[in-house]
Design an enzyme around this catalytic site. Structure first.
Site, mmCIF file in Angstrom:
data_model
loop_
_atom_site.group_PDB
_atom_site.id
_atom_site.type_symbol
_atom_site.label_atom_id
_atom_site.label_comp_id
_atom_site.label_asym_id
_atom_site.label_seq_id
_atom_site.Cartn_x
_atom_site.Cartn_y
_atom_site.Cartn_z
ATOM 1 C CB SER A 96 -0.983 0.015 1.178
ATOM 2 O OG SER A 96 -0.314 -0.121 2.395
ATOM 3 C CG HIS A 145 -0.307 3.918 4.408
ATOM 4 N ND1 HIS A 145 -1.383 3.667 5.240
ATOM 5 C CD2 HIS A 145 0.073 2.710 3.919
ATOM 6 C CE1 HIS A 145 -1.646 2.375 5.224
ATOM 7 N NE2 HIS A 145 -0.776 1.772 4.439
#
Length: 304
Positions: A96, A145
């Site tokens: 991610s 992230h």
């Protein structure tokens, strides 16, 4: 345990030269739902970004943002722990970082592209929801992230907002893509090498010894019979290994036997023999921590 051996972005090991982990970690996942979620994200945004960039520059976006996410994750953990307790810090895994890189790229692209205003609100909503969720769940590595997001914004600035000259596009496109491809191939090759090589072999042996390590750390909790039994298990494990086995398993065995021979495991023992055993045991613990890092005390992996 396998994720640790294959290449989670464990800051303790990355700072000791296992740089391949900053790329390898982006290809590892903690389970089927973890990989399905990231795959769905990629399926939704990836083709759109690839149409804008082309295959080569999309590859740059994906790998580069995975790297920036891993680097910020490692850097944040080092900053948080002052570099003193990194062996207790969990590693991270997951793609991610690159997914947030896609979001960052598309956000800046939509801002600089006429007619793309409608998609910008949807992207911003998706970004804010996922960041908020990451901040609310301890097992999610939001530093990774954010690092991926920043990497995506940088790629958008270079290829969209800045509008580089043709020679710059060639250098930043094909040249950078080939460099990242080589790094990715090397990193993926290092994953099985780490798992099946010396690092993985020693790690698996130490995982097997872990219950007895916990006994040796707190010998006063156990009676002489349990300590002797634990020492016998370590002796068998040590005899099964080659003579050049680098971890000081003998230090663990001696620690357990000396505690068992003492008048009571609950009393402290002294003398030159005990000092020597303690020194050997500390050597063993250093090696143990070197190979197992955060997983030596069953810490979890952070997901991203």
């Amino acid at each position: 345990e396998a994720l640790h051996q294959l290449g989670s972005s464990d800051p303790y090991l990355v700072l000791r030269g296992q740089w391949f982990r900053v790329i390898a970690a982006t290809f590892l996942h903690a389970g089927i739902w973890h990989i399905l979620l990231n795959s769905y994200f990629l399926w939704q945004l990836g083709p759109f970004a690839q149409k804008i960039l082309g295959a080569g520059r999309f590859f740059i976006l994906y790998i580069f943002t995975g790297i920036t996410g891993s680097l910020l994750s490692v850097g944040w953990k080092v900053y948080q722990n002052g570099g003193t307790t990194l062996s207790e810090v969990p590693g991270s895994i997951g793609a991610s970082t690159a997914m947030f890189g896609l979001l960052g790229f598309l956000l800046l692209w939509s801002k600089k592209t006429p007619g793309a205003e409608a998609i910008r609100g949807q992207l911003m909503f998706c970004l804010l929801v996922n960041l908020a969720f990451g901040f609310s769940v301890a097992r999610i590595d939001n530093a990774g992230h954010i690092g991926g997001l920043l990497g995506g914004l940088l790629i958008a600035f270079v290829f969209v907002a800045r509008n580089p000259a043709p020679w710059q596009r060639l250098l930043l496109g094909r040249g950078f893509a080939h460099l990242l491809a080589v790094l990715t191939i090397v990193s993926l090759g290092a994953m099985p090498y780490s798992y099946f090589g010396e690092f993985g072999r020693i790690s698996r042996i130490l995982y097997e010894a872990r219950p007895n390590v916990l006994i040796a750390i707190d010998t006063r909790t156990y009676n002489a019979g349990i300590l002797e039994e634990a020492a016998d298990e370590i002796k068998e494990l040590r005899q099964d290994q080659s003579k050049d086995f680098p971890v000081h398993l003998i230090g663990l065995e001696k620690k357990l036997r000396l505690a068992a021979k003492s008048e009571s495991p609950r009393t402290m023992y002294g003398g030159a023999e005990s000092l020597q055993v303690e020194d050997e045991f500390l050597q063993f613990l250093n090696e143990y921590q070197e190979f197992l890092g955060p997983t030596s005390k069953l810490h979890f992996f952070q997901r991203r």
